[in-house]
Design a protein around this motif. Structure first.
Motif, PDB file in Angstrom:
ATOM      1  N   GLU A 152       0.829  -1.012  -0.136  1.00  0.00           N
ATOM      2  CA  GLU A 152      -0.094   0.041  -0.112  1.00  0.00           C
ATOM      3  C   GLU A 152       0.779   1.358   0.041  1.00  0.00           C
ATOM      4  OE1 GLU A 152      -3.061   0.174  -0.306  1.00  0.00           O
ATOM      5  OE2 GLU A 152      -3.248  -1.984  -0.732  1.00  0.00           O
ATOM      6  N   SER A 153       1.857   1.184   0.960  1.00  0.00           N
ATOM      7  CA  SER A 153       2.812   2.354   0.733  1.00  0.00           C
ATOM      8  C   SER A 153       3.599   2.478  -0.875  1.00  0.00           C
ATOM      9  CB  SER A 153       3.953   2.032   1.510  1.00  0.00           C
ATOM     10  OG  SER A 153       3.663   2.267   3.158  1.00  0.00           O
ATOM     11  N   PHE A 154       3.861   1.394  -1.335  1.00  0.00           N
ATOM     12  CA  PHE A 154       4.394   1.553  -2.674  1.00  0.00           C
ATOM     13  C   PHE A 154       3.440   2.228  -3.662  1.00  0.00           C
ATOM     14  CE2 PHE A 154       7.461  -2.129  -2.309  1.00  0.00           C
ATOM     15  CZ  PHE A 154       8.446  -1.271  -1.590  1.00  0.00           C
TER      16      PHE A 154
ATOM     17  N   SER B 112       3.546   5.676  -5.570  1.00  0.00           N
ATOM     18  CA  SER B 112       3.536   5.751  -7.119  1.00  0.00           C
ATOM     19  C   SER B 112       2.514   6.730  -7.444  1.00  0.00           C
ATOM     20  CB  SER B 112       2.973   4.343  -7.539  1.00  0.00           C
ATOM     21  OG  SER B 112       4.002   3.300  -7.301  1.00  0.00           O
ATOM     22  N   SER B 113       1.571   6.970  -6.730  1.00  0.00           N
ATOM     23  CA  SER B 113       0.502   7.899  -7.093  1.00  0.00           C
ATOM     24  C   SER B 113       1.011   9.415  -6.902  1.00  0.00           C
ATOM     25  CB  SER B 113      -0.621   7.974  -6.366  1.00  0.00           C
ATOM     26  OG  SER B 113      -1.299   6.642  -6.435  1.00  0.00           O
TER      27      SER B 113
ATOM     28  N   ALA C 267      12.700  -2.045   1.906  1.00  0.00           N
ATOM     29  CA  ALA C 267      11.463  -1.494   1.635  1.00  0.00           C
ATOM     30  C   ALA C 267      11.647  -0.122   1.305  1.00  0.00           C
ATOM     31  CB  ALA C 267      10.491  -1.847   2.441  1.00  0.00           C
ATOM     32  N   GLU C 268      12.385   0.476   2.185  1.00  0.00           N
ATOM     33  CA  GLU C 268      12.851   2.172   2.179  1.00  0.00           C
ATOM     34  C   GLU C 268      13.689   2.183   1.019  1.00  0.00           C
ATOM     35  OE1 GLU C 268      11.677   4.282   3.797  1.00  0.00           O
ATOM     36  OE2 GLU C 268      11.195   3.435   5.721  1.00  0.00           O
TER      37      GLU C 268
ATOM     38  N   LEU D  27      11.177   3.742  -6.678  1.00  0.00           N
ATOM     39  CA  LEU D  27      10.159   3.495  -7.473  1.00  0.00           C
ATOM     40  C   LEU D  27       9.854   4.223  -8.550  1.00  0.00           C
ATOM     41  CD1 LEU D  27       7.165   3.000  -5.031  1.00  0.00           C
ATOM     42  CD2 LEU D  27       7.952   1.443  -6.803  1.00  0.00           C
ATOM     43  N   HIS D  28      10.295   5.614  -8.769  1.00  0.00           N
ATOM     44  CA  HIS D  28      10.325   6.408  -9.783  1.00  0.00           C
ATOM     45  C   HIS D  28      11.104   6.795 -10.885  1.00  0.00           C
ATOM     46  CE1 HIS D  28      11.841   8.631  -6.517  1.00  0.00           C
ATOM     47  NE2 HIS D  28      12.132   9.502  -7.397  1.00  0.00           N
ATOM     48  N   ARG D  29      12.205   5.776 -10.491  1.00  0.00           N
ATOM     49  CA  ARG D  29      13.418   5.718 -11.415  1.00  0.00           C
ATOM     50  C   ARG D  29      14.245   6.885 -11.166  1.00  0.00           C
ATOM     51  NH1 ARG D  29      10.059   2.346 -14.474  1.00  0.00           N
ATOM     52  NH2 ARG D  29      11.119   0.213 -14.960  1.00  0.00           N
TER      53      ARG D  29
END
Length: 321
Positions: free
Chosen positions: A108-110, A114-115, A156-157, A163-165
């Motif tokens: 959910e954090s990811f 991402s949003s 995870a951190e 995530l956004h490269r």
């Protein structure tokens, strides 16, 4: 292209007025006239003793703190004026602070992150799957962050920061408190990430193992000023940094002296535990261990890295000679 560029960057913190003199405020210079550049694709270790100004520098690089004077650009942007645009091109991990939601599952954090970064749904799925596989996070994706072990949370951190490269990944003490296996897993991932995506890495750490295994270049800061800029080999030659091989023996033994490439430091517990120092530029822990094993039976071993504070102290002495 310079991903990071600073010129005479300075940050001064001003405290509360002194009781005896209400017009006098104590001043602490955290970063003092720092000028440096980091090129795209480099992996740079930014090291120094506690209070040397490392975290303050990072906060100015990403726009959290305002410089007292001097100039700074990160990925070609002004960190304060273009902070929102900068956030889309930089990933940051502070070892002592989390960007994940404490009570939510990791997945959910990811999704939320991402949003925030406006990732298309298809890109989010592909990127998340890639990071989950590389960092072996599948078993705890549905686990709330507060229930993760430290090693799991740090994986995870790092994934969240990537995530956004981002073009630049800044890691502030990412392996602090991790066990040996967790450190190795994280190091291998960062090496692969840089190789496959050309990510620029800026790493602050107190672990010389991180520096040696991850960084092509080392910047040592002392009292807010740059004291060394070079390679790990150059750093080792400057300060004579040595590792220690600590061996636990099956039976008490006389001091293990006259070993090729190693110097006996001291014995403990009547000779059951012995410490041997060696120069990693001249030999390896495996060779020293082999020499020890020819004389005595070894039950257990560990390797102690040079202390960052000692390294900085020796650099300071070397530059003053």
């Amino acid at each position: 292209m310079n991903v990071i560029e600073t010129e005479d960057l300075t940050r001064v913190f001003t405290g509360r007025p002194n009781r005896k003199d209400r017009f006098r405020r104590p001043r602490h210079v955290a970063v003092d006239g720092l000028s440096l550049t980091v090129e795209a694709g480099e992996s740079v270790g930014y090291i120094g003793a506690n209070g040397a100004g490392k975290s303050t520098t990072i906060k100015m690089l990403v726009g959290i703190l305002v410089p007292t004077s001097g100039a700074v650009t990160t990925v070609g942007l002004h960190p304060l004026k273009q902070r929102r645009a900068l956030a889309r091109r930089v990933g940051v991990v502070f070892g002592q602070r989390s960007q994940l939601w404490w009570d939510l599952p990791v997945q959910e954090s990811f999704s939320i992150l991402s949003s925030i970064h406006s990732l298309p749904a298809a890109d989010e799925r592909v990127r998340t799957a890639e990071l989950v596989e590389m960092l072996e996070m599948g078993e705890f994706l549905a686990t709330p962050v507060r229930q993760l072990s430290l090693g799991q949370r740090m994986r995870a951190e790092v994934a969240a920061a990537l995530l956004h490269r981002p073009e630049l990944l800044i890691l502030d003490e990412p392996t602090i408190g991790l066990d040996v296996l967790s450190k190795q897993r994280l190091r291998e991932f960062l090496v692969a990430q840089r190789r496959e995506h050309g990510t620029t890495l800026l790493l602050t750490t107190h672990d010389m193992g991180d520096v040696e295994r991850l960084c092509d270049r080392i910047l040592v800061v002392d009292h807010g000023s740059l004291a060394f800029d070079g390679t790990f080999d150059g750093l080792a030659r400057t300060v004579g940094a040595r590792r220690e091989l600590v061996v636990d023996l099956a039976a008490a033994s006389p001091d293990l002296v006259d070993l090729d490439g190693a110097e006996h430091v001291r014995s403990e517990s009547g000779g059951l535990r012995q410490r041997l120092a060696f120069d990693p530029q001249r030999t390896t822990a495996a060779r020293v261990l082999a020499a020890v094993s020819e004389r005595v039976e070894v039950l257990d071993l560990s390797i102690t890295e040079p202390d960052i504070e000692d390294v900085v102290r020796e650099i300071y002495r070397a530059t003053r000679r």
